[in-house]
Design a protein around this motif. Structure first.
Motif, PDB file in Angstrom:
ATOM      1  N   ASN A   1      -4.468   8.539   0.492  1.00  0.00           N
ATOM      2  CA  ASN A   1      -3.032   8.815   0.586  1.00  0.00           C
ATOM      3  C   ASN A   1      -2.497   9.440  -0.700  1.00  0.00           C
ATOM      4  O   ASN A   1      -1.610  10.301  -0.657  1.00  0.00           O
ATOM      5  CB  ASN A   1      -2.250   7.537   0.915  1.00  0.00           C
ATOM      6  CG  ASN A   1      -2.463   7.092   2.359  1.00  0.00           C
ATOM      7  OD1 ASN A   1      -3.026   7.839   3.162  1.00  0.00           O
ATOM      8  ND2 ASN A   1      -2.033   5.893   2.684  1.00  0.00           N
TER       9      ASN A   1
ATOM     10  N   ASP B   1      -8.228   7.246   4.693  1.00  0.00           N
ATOM     11  CA  ASP B   1      -7.125   6.870   5.564  1.00  0.00           C
ATOM     12  C   ASP B   1      -6.806   7.993   6.533  1.00  0.00           C
ATOM     13  O   ASP B   1      -5.735   8.040   7.097  1.00  0.00           O
ATOM     14  CB  ASP B   1      -5.880   6.529   4.737  1.00  0.00           C
ATOM     15  CG  ASP B   1      -5.027   5.482   5.438  1.00  0.00           C
ATOM     16  OD1 ASP B   1      -3.974   5.152   4.910  1.00  0.00           O
ATOM     17  OD2 ASP B   1      -5.413   5.030   6.528  1.00  0.00           O
TER      18      ASP B   1
ATOM     19  N   ASP C   1      -4.217   3.274  -1.787  1.00  0.00           N
ATOM     20  CA  ASP C   1      -4.952   4.106  -0.846  1.00  0.00           C
ATOM     21  C   ASP C   1      -5.245   5.430  -1.539  1.00  0.00           C
ATOM     22  O   ASP C   1      -4.347   6.243  -1.781  1.00  0.00           O
ATOM     23  CB  ASP C   1      -4.151   4.323   0.436  1.00  0.00           C
ATOM     24  CG  ASP C   1      -5.006   5.004   1.489  1.00  0.00           C
ATOM     25  OD1 ASP C   1      -5.515   6.100   1.190  1.00  0.00           O
ATOM     26  OD2 ASP C   1      -5.170   4.448   2.583  1.00  0.00           O
TER      27      ASP C   1
ATOM     28  N   GLU D   1       0.827  -1.208   0.000  1.00  0.00           N
ATOM     29  CA  GLU D   1       0.000   0.000   0.000  1.00  0.00           C
ATOM     30  C   GLU D   1       0.861   1.258   0.000  1.00  0.00           C
ATOM     31  O   GLU D   1       1.831   1.356   0.758  1.00  0.00           O
ATOM     32  CB  GLU D   1      -0.899   0.018   1.249  1.00  0.00           C
ATOM     33  CG  GLU D   1      -1.689   1.311   1.367  1.00  0.00           C
ATOM     34  CD  GLU D   1      -2.631   1.345   2.569  1.00  0.00           C
ATOM     35  OE1 GLU D   1      -2.654   0.370   3.344  1.00  0.00           O
ATOM     36  OE2 GLU D   1      -3.325   2.352   2.727  1.00  0.00           O
TER      37      GLU D   1
ATOM     38  N   HIS E   1      -8.210   1.528  -0.590  1.00  0.00           N
ATOM     39  CA  HIS E   1      -8.734   2.128   0.638  1.00  0.00           C
ATOM     40  C   HIS E   1      -9.273   3.478   0.202  1.00  0.00           C
ATOM     41  O   HIS E   1      -8.580   4.199  -0.520  1.00  0.00           O
ATOM     42  CB  HIS E   1      -7.607   2.384   1.659  1.00  0.00           C
ATOM     43  CG  HIS E   1      -7.200   1.179   2.430  1.00  0.00           C
ATOM     44  ND1 HIS E   1      -6.024   1.129   3.145  1.00  0.00           N
ATOM     45  CD2 HIS E   1      -7.806  -0.012   2.628  1.00  0.00           C
ATOM     46  CE1 HIS E   1      -5.931  -0.039   3.741  1.00  0.00           C
ATOM     47  NE2 HIS E   1      -6.992  -0.761   3.437  1.00  0.00           N
TER      48      HIS E   1
ATOM     49  N   GLU F   1     -11.937   2.731   5.327  1.00  0.00           N
ATOM     50  CA  GLU F   1     -11.030   2.530   6.437  1.00  0.00           C
ATOM     51  C   GLU F   1     -11.228   3.640   7.457  1.00  0.00           C
ATOM     52  O   GLU F   1     -11.230   4.817   7.102  1.00  0.00           O
ATOM     53  CB  GLU F   1      -9.603   2.575   5.884  1.00  0.00           C
ATOM     54  CG  GLU F   1      -8.540   2.169   6.849  1.00  0.00           C
ATOM     55  CD  GLU F   1      -7.148   2.292   6.223  1.00  0.00           C
ATOM     56  OE1 GLU F   1      -6.944   3.176   5.376  1.00  0.00           O
ATOM     57  OE2 GLU F   1      -6.277   1.505   6.606  1.00  0.00           O
TER      58      GLU F   1
END
Ligand code: FE2
Length: 269
Positions: free
Chosen positions: A177, A208, A174, A141, A205, A237
């Motif tokens: 991110n 985050d 992610d 990730e 995801h 998440e």
């Protein structure tokens, strides 16, 4: 590469929701369990994990692999992870493209790497070692980063892609991110999405920040990811300020709606 299991829409498995999940059979396709919560044999966490696993597909997500570190791989951790994976039969196992400690100390944070050829080779060799030991491919990730290294020779997505090519590993994207790192470092988030090999992306995801609902630009980026990667497993998440399960199921339904709409347009295009 293995065929892509169509897991659908999942949530991170959190202690607060154990009873509710078992009692209410919510509209959730799968759960992502945090590896480190289940490494101690026996006890309540494993008891619930087994019961929930009996009803839902699962994946394992770790924070301690420290794949980018110069320390030797933690054999005890890997052994425990392998045992847990044998017990749980997760669809896949993931961890982060980062380092978390040095000289045997775990700093409990996900630190970025310099994007260099040397680091690619170093990380790819370690991923191969982990995969050989576990007997399965792993997903890496992308983490959110707040600093860059002057030594970097390539973009973050080139770095990730190159490691995956050399180690034959897979990707957990992610979306949040990517959004954060794009903002921090002034790159275009779409360049990231377009720069990674679609065939290796197994999961996303979509939040985050760990304590707040998904924000609109992240939903928009998720939509772009769907356009590029198609029906990829999606997970909401949330780590802090855990809301009631029903609230997360509602948020997951929003992801389902966006995916249905986007994938229908994609199929028609
Ligand atoms: Fe994440």
């Amino acid at each position: 590469m293995t065929a892509q299991p169509a897991l659908g829409f999942g949530l991170g498995l959190r202690t607060d929701h154990y009873e509710d999940i078992l009692a209410s059979r919510p509209n959730i396709d799968w759960f992502e369990a945090l590896t480190e919560n289940y490494l101690v044999p026996g006890g309540k966490p494993l008891h619930y994990l087994d019961r929930i696993r009996a009803q839902f597909p699962m994946v394992l997500h770790g924070v301690s692999l420290s794949i980018g570190s110069h320390d030797a791989l933690d054999r005890e951790y890997l052994k425990a992870l392998k045992q847990l994976a044998q017990r749980l039969e997760p669809a896949w196992v993931s961890d982060h493209l980062c380092w978390t400690g040095v000289a045997g100390r775990n700093l409990h944070d996900l630190f970025p790497l310099p994007y260099t050829e040397e680091a690619v080779e170093h990380v790819a060799a370690r991923v191969r070692e982990v995969q050989d030991f576990l007997g399965r491919q792993i997903l890496l990730e992308n983490v959110s980063t707040y600093v860059t290294f002057r030594q970097s020779e390539m973009s973050e997505w080139e770095f990730l892609s190159e490691i995956c090519a050399r180690a034959d590993c897979l990707i957990l994207l992610d979306i949040n991110n990517i959004y954060v790192s794009a903002y921090n470092h002034g790159f275009d988030a779409l360049d990231f999405l377009n720069g990674v090999p679609a065939a290796r992306v197994r999961q996303t995801h979509i939040i985050d920040t760990h304590d707040a609902p998904v924000i609109d630009p992240v939903w928009a980026l998720y939509e772009e990811a769907l356009r590029r990667f198609g029906k990829v497993a999606t997970m909401i998440e949330r780590d802090d300020h855990i809301p009631p399960l029903a609230e997360l199921v509602t948020e997951l339904d929003q992801a389902r709606r966006i995916a249905a709409r986007t994938l229908a347009t994609r199929a028609a295009a």
